[in-house]
Scaffold this active site. Structure first.
Site, PDB file in Angstrom:
ATOM      1  N   SER A  12       0.833  -1.211   0.000  1.00 17.39           N
ATOM      2  CA  SER A  12       0.000   0.000   0.000  1.00 17.39           C
ATOM      3  C   SER A  12       0.862   1.253   0.000  1.00 17.39           C
ATOM      4  O   SER A  12       0.499   2.259  -0.604  1.00 17.39           O
ATOM      5  CB  SER A  12      -0.899   0.013   1.239  1.00 17.39           C
ATOM      6  OG  SER A  12      -0.115  -0.049   2.411  1.00 17.39           O
ATOM      7  N   ASN A  13       2.024   1.186   0.684  1.00 18.14           N
ATOM      8  CA  ASN A  13       2.802   2.416   0.894  1.00 18.14           C
ATOM      9  C   ASN A  13       3.836   2.684  -0.210  1.00 18.14           C
ATOM     10  O   ASN A  13       4.528   3.682  -0.160  1.00 18.14           O
ATOM     11  CB  ASN A  13       3.481   2.393   2.274  1.00 18.14           C
ATOM     12  CG  ASN A  13       4.351   1.169   2.486  1.00 18.14           C
ATOM     13  OD1 ASN A  13       4.262   0.199   1.748  1.00 18.14           O
ATOM     14  ND2 ASN A  13       5.198   1.211   3.493  1.00 18.14           N
ATOM     15  N   LYS A  65      -1.399  -9.631  -7.489  1.00 14.86           N
ATOM     16  CA  LYS A  65      -2.666  -9.352  -6.807  1.00 14.86           C
ATOM     17  C   LYS A  65      -2.567  -7.860  -6.478  1.00 14.86           C
ATOM     18  O   LYS A  65      -1.848  -7.456  -5.566  1.00 14.86           O
ATOM     19  CB  LYS A  65      -2.757 -10.220  -5.551  1.00 14.86           C
ATOM     20  CG  LYS A  65      -4.083 -10.177  -4.836  1.00 14.86           C
ATOM     21  CD  LYS A  65      -4.160  -8.955  -3.982  1.00 14.86           C
ATOM     22  CE  LYS A  65      -5.270  -8.963  -2.986  1.00 14.86           C
ATOM     23  NZ  LYS A  65      -5.659  -7.594  -2.653  1.00 14.86           N
ATOM     24  N   HIS A 107      -2.941  -4.074  -5.331  1.00 18.19           N
ATOM     25  CA  HIS A 107      -3.398  -3.538  -4.040  1.00 18.19           C
ATOM     26  C   HIS A 107      -4.652  -2.694  -4.244  1.00 18.19           C
ATOM     27  O   HIS A 107      -4.653  -1.808  -5.100  1.00 18.19           O
ATOM     28  CB  HIS A 107      -2.296  -2.715  -3.362  1.00 18.19           C
ATOM     29  CG  HIS A 107      -2.566  -2.575  -1.895  1.00 18.19           C
ATOM     30  ND1 HIS A 107      -3.582  -1.779  -1.412  1.00 18.19           N
ATOM     31  CD2 HIS A 107      -2.004  -3.173  -0.823  1.00 18.19           C
ATOM     32  CE1 HIS A 107      -3.621  -1.883  -0.090  1.00 18.19           C
ATOM     33  NE2 HIS A 107      -2.671  -2.719   0.290  1.00 18.19           N
ATOM     34  N   GLY A 113       3.719  -5.777   3.433  1.00 17.52           N
ATOM     35  CA  GLY A 113       2.526  -5.287   4.130  1.00 17.52           C
ATOM     36  C   GLY A 113       2.572  -5.615   5.602  1.00 17.52           C
ATOM     37  O   GLY A 113       3.648  -5.642   6.222  1.00 17.52           O
ATOM     38  N   SER A 114       1.415  -5.902   6.157  1.00 15.15           N
ATOM     39  CA  SER A 114       1.309  -6.086   7.607  1.00 15.15           C
ATOM     40  C   SER A 114       1.811  -7.464   8.044  1.00 15.15           C
ATOM     41  O   SER A 114       1.853  -8.410   7.242  1.00 15.15           O
ATOM     42  CB  SER A 114      -0.157  -5.941   8.031  1.00 15.15           C
ATOM     43  OG  SER A 114      -0.917  -6.989   7.452  1.00 15.15           O
ATOM     44  N   GLU A 148       7.829  -9.143   3.499  1.00 16.14           N
ATOM     45  CA  GLU A 148       8.517  -8.066   4.209  1.00 16.14           C
ATOM     46  C   GLU A 148       7.436  -7.361   5.001  1.00 16.14           C
ATOM     47  O   GLU A 148       6.473  -6.863   4.427  1.00 16.14           O
ATOM     48  CB  GLU A 148       9.198  -7.158   3.177  1.00 16.14           C
ATOM     49  CG  GLU A 148      10.241  -6.262   3.761  1.00 16.14           C
ATOM     50  CD  GLU A 148       9.715  -4.876   3.962  1.00 16.14           C
ATOM     51  OE1 GLU A 148       9.342  -4.581   5.124  1.00 16.14           O
ATOM     52  OE2 GLU A 148       9.651  -4.113   3.013  1.00 16.14           O
ATOM     53  N   CYS A 202       8.449   1.266   6.159  1.00 19.65           N
ATOM     54  CA  CYS A 202       8.804   0.120   7.010  1.00 19.65           C
ATOM     55  C   CYS A 202      10.083   0.407   7.789  1.00 19.65           C
ATOM     56  O   CYS A 202      10.377  -0.287   8.760  1.00 19.65           O
ATOM     57  CB  CYS A 202       8.946  -1.139   6.164  1.00 19.65           C
ATOM     58  SG  CYS A 202       9.894  -0.871   4.689  1.00 19.65           S
ATOM     59  N   GLU A 218       4.478  -2.198  16.582  1.00 20.50           N
ATOM     60  CA  GLU A 218       4.584  -1.144  15.565  1.00 20.50           C
ATOM     61  C   GLU A 218       3.326  -0.268  15.578  1.00 20.50           C
ATOM     62  O   GLU A 218       2.216  -0.777  15.619  1.00 20.50           O
ATOM     63  CB  GLU A 218       4.731  -1.789  14.177  1.00 20.50           C
ATOM     64  CG  GLU A 218       4.873  -0.769  13.055  1.00 20.50           C
ATOM     65  CD  GLU A 218       4.997  -1.414  11.662  1.00 20.50           C
ATOM     66  OE1 GLU A 218       5.717  -0.871  10.836  1.00 20.50           O
ATOM     67  OE2 GLU A 218       4.356  -2.471  11.415  1.00 20.50           O
TER      68      GLU A 218
END
Ligand code: NAP
Length: 527
Positions: A157-158, A183, A185, A240-241, A264, A301, A392
């Site tokens: 996303s970022n 896939k 986002h 991502g998360s 990651e 991140c 986080e």
């Protein structure tokens, strides 16, 4: 042009009934495009095409793959303002960031093109036969790296460009000879479709097989689950998360044929500020860290979410300047209301923890979807006892912890979860007195930084972007730089094969002129 459909190989398809829109956080409203989620049939078709394409694509030469990768970069650049405007609309990020990320994306593609054109990356290794060896003759053995098959890539996303559709995972997989099914986002599906169109234009122009790349829309986890569980998918790249990455990792492990997942995920990137450094340049470091914590609204991140120091006057001064500096930073937009609400929720949880004190919690009014930065402190003992303080908070947030002594600091670092980075702020040789702390940190992170900030990840061979779990699912590999290609290959040995039937990389006369290991020595010489 954005159609809202899925690219199933070269064909645009959208037979599904589930639709969604992306969101412009600056305007606080949905964008105009409507995206159609890929159906199970479309997904199966994309993966089958990828598998068929793999048979041909794995045989393409390094020069052909390099031409393809460079053509992708050229086509992305040719999208020009349409891409930049779509990126900004779907992310709320400024134009400068969009252009910078596009530059990085194209640089990565061209970097992998250079790598595969040179060809030495296949790590060819040859041990020549010795028929006279006693008591048994030694066989001729020749080994090289080969691609593992179609890869599923989950965009971040970022990083709508550099770690999404044609980002590091896709570039490295294509360079290895693996077809890719992305896939997309859901937060930047329009940016994703434009980039997918550039990849497919490049694929057609450079005569790559249909199915070498597909792009699937989805909002929700169904498409991702089906993709990871498809038997013809042979590896997964994810950014991502921790929850998302771990779920995909577990799914991949439970398949009849388990496959590798290179995820990651989260990191709070501890920064150790030593007393002499703070005494001499505390104000300077506080200013730098206020910028680093709020850079990109903290949506990196490598964001420094944890600052660790020895209790004392120097640390107190640093904390109060950090508070003042961070208060001065203009709040900025977050990527999406969902990410903002998770930020606010996680920040609130932290602020409500026992034994924490608030240094700054930005209190003025901000526009819709803008994040309010915060810095809090806690003492070393509370930090050691309370694992919630290790979590986080994805956004412009940092926790400063005051330790009684080196021993307490060492214990805290040794008990941290795995991290992408760890940083030392030290004056002259001050760090030499903190040997145990350095040692503990090296065991918890993928990159140790000296007198700098963790944000800003240089794309080069010596970069390590990955770390012990949960920073990534496999700390032996990295998502940035040319070595990322190693995630999508496996070694294959040829024993006693006739020279003319061997791949070019392993033939006696070394027709590719690559660097090889022959009987233990690195050489480009023919045998
Ligand atoms: P995410 O929720 O992990 O989602 C990333 C991608 O994985 C999305 O395409 C998502 O699909 C898919 N996905 C997630 N869980 C899945 C599951 N169980 N099965 C199948 N697919 C799954 O990350 P995000 O959307 O980028 O951001 C959400 C949060 O992640 C942020 O608030 C932040 O806390 C964290 N994050 C951390 C970093 C970091 O570098 N540390 C980077 C980005 C985000 P759908 O969206 O369609 O469900």
């Amino acid at each position: 042009m954005i159609t809202g459909k899925n690219y199933i190989g070269n064909a645009l398809k959208g037979s599904g009934s589930k639709t969604f829109k992306t969101f412009n956080p600056q305007l606080n409203k949905e964008t105009s495009w409507q995206f159609i989620e890929a159906t199970e049939e479309e997904l199966k078709e994309a993966v089958t095409l990828a598998w068929d394409a793999f048979k041909e694509f794995q045989k393409t030469t390094g020069t052909q793959k390099a031409t393809f990768l460079r053509a992708i970069a050229d086509e992305i650049e040719a999208l020009d303002n349409e891409l930049i405007e779509t990126y900004c609309a779907e992310s709320g990020l400024p134009e400068g960031r969009a252009k910078g990320e596009r530059g990085r994306t194209c640089f990565q593609l061209r970097m992998f093109a250079d790598l595969v054109e040179d060809g030495s990356w296949v790590d060819a290794s040859i041990d020549i036969a010795n028929k006279d060896r006693q008591p048994n003759p030694k066989p001729d053995l020749r080994k090289m790296l080969i691609p593992i098959g179609p890869i599923a890539v989950f965009g971040a996303s970022n990083f709508p460009l550099a770690y999404s559709t044609a980002g590091g995972d896709t570039a490295s997989a294509l360079a290895a000879g693996c077809p890719v099914v992305v896939k997309s986002h859901p937060m930047h599906a329009g940016t994703g479709e434009l980039v997918a169109s550039a990849i497919l234009k490049a694929a057609k122009n450079t005569k790559m097989p249909n199915g070498v790349f597909s792009n699937l829309n989805s909002s929700g986890i169904e498409v991702g689950k089906l993709l990871v569980n498809h038997p013809l998918i042979k590896g997964v790249g994810f950014t991502g998360s921790i929850g998302g990455g771990r779920a995909l990792f577990n799914m991949a492990a439970e398949r009849e044929e388990p496959i590798p997942v290179f995820a990651e995920m989260g990191s709070i990137n501890p920064v150790i500020v030593l007393p002499k450094a703070l005494k001499q340049k505390g104000k300077e470091w506080a200013k730098k860290y206020a910028s680093s914590i709020t850079l990109g609204t903290g949506q990196f991140c490598t964001n420094p979410g944890l600052i660790l120091g020895i209790a004392g006057e120097e640390l107190e001064d640093f904390i109060s300047t950090l508070g003042e500096e961070i208060e001065k930073v203009e709040p900025m937009c977050m990527l999406n209301p969902g990410i903002l609400s998770r930020y606010e929720e996680n920040k609130k949880k932290m602020l409500a923890e026992n034994d924490v004190s608030i240094v700054t919690d930005y209190s003025s009014n901000v526009p819709q979807n803008y994040a309010k930065q915060a810095v809090i402190t806690a003492d070393g003992e509370s930090f050691l006892k309370n694992p919630q303080l290790h979590q986080e908070v994805f956004g412009p947030f940092s926790l400063v912890v005051k330790f009684q002594n080196k021993e307490q600091l060492t214990e805290a670092i040794a008990n941290l979860e795995g991290q992408l980075t760890g940083t030392f702020i030290s004056e002259d040789n001050e760090v030499e007195d903190y040997g145990d702390v350095v040692h503990a940190l090296q065991n918890r992170v993928g990159r140790v930084i000296f007198n700098g900030v963790p944000t800003g990840v240089e794309v080069c061979t010596a970069m390590q972007h990955g770390g012990p779990y949960p920073a990534s699912t496999d700390s032996r590999f990295g998502a940035v730089g040319v070595q990322g290609i190693q995630r999508w290959v496996r070694p294959l040995s040829f024993q006693d094969w006739p020279n003319h039937l061997l791949p070019d990389a392993l033939k006696n006369d070394n027709p590719l002129q690559i660097l090889r290991t022959v009987n233990g020595d690195k050489t480009k010489d023919a045998i």
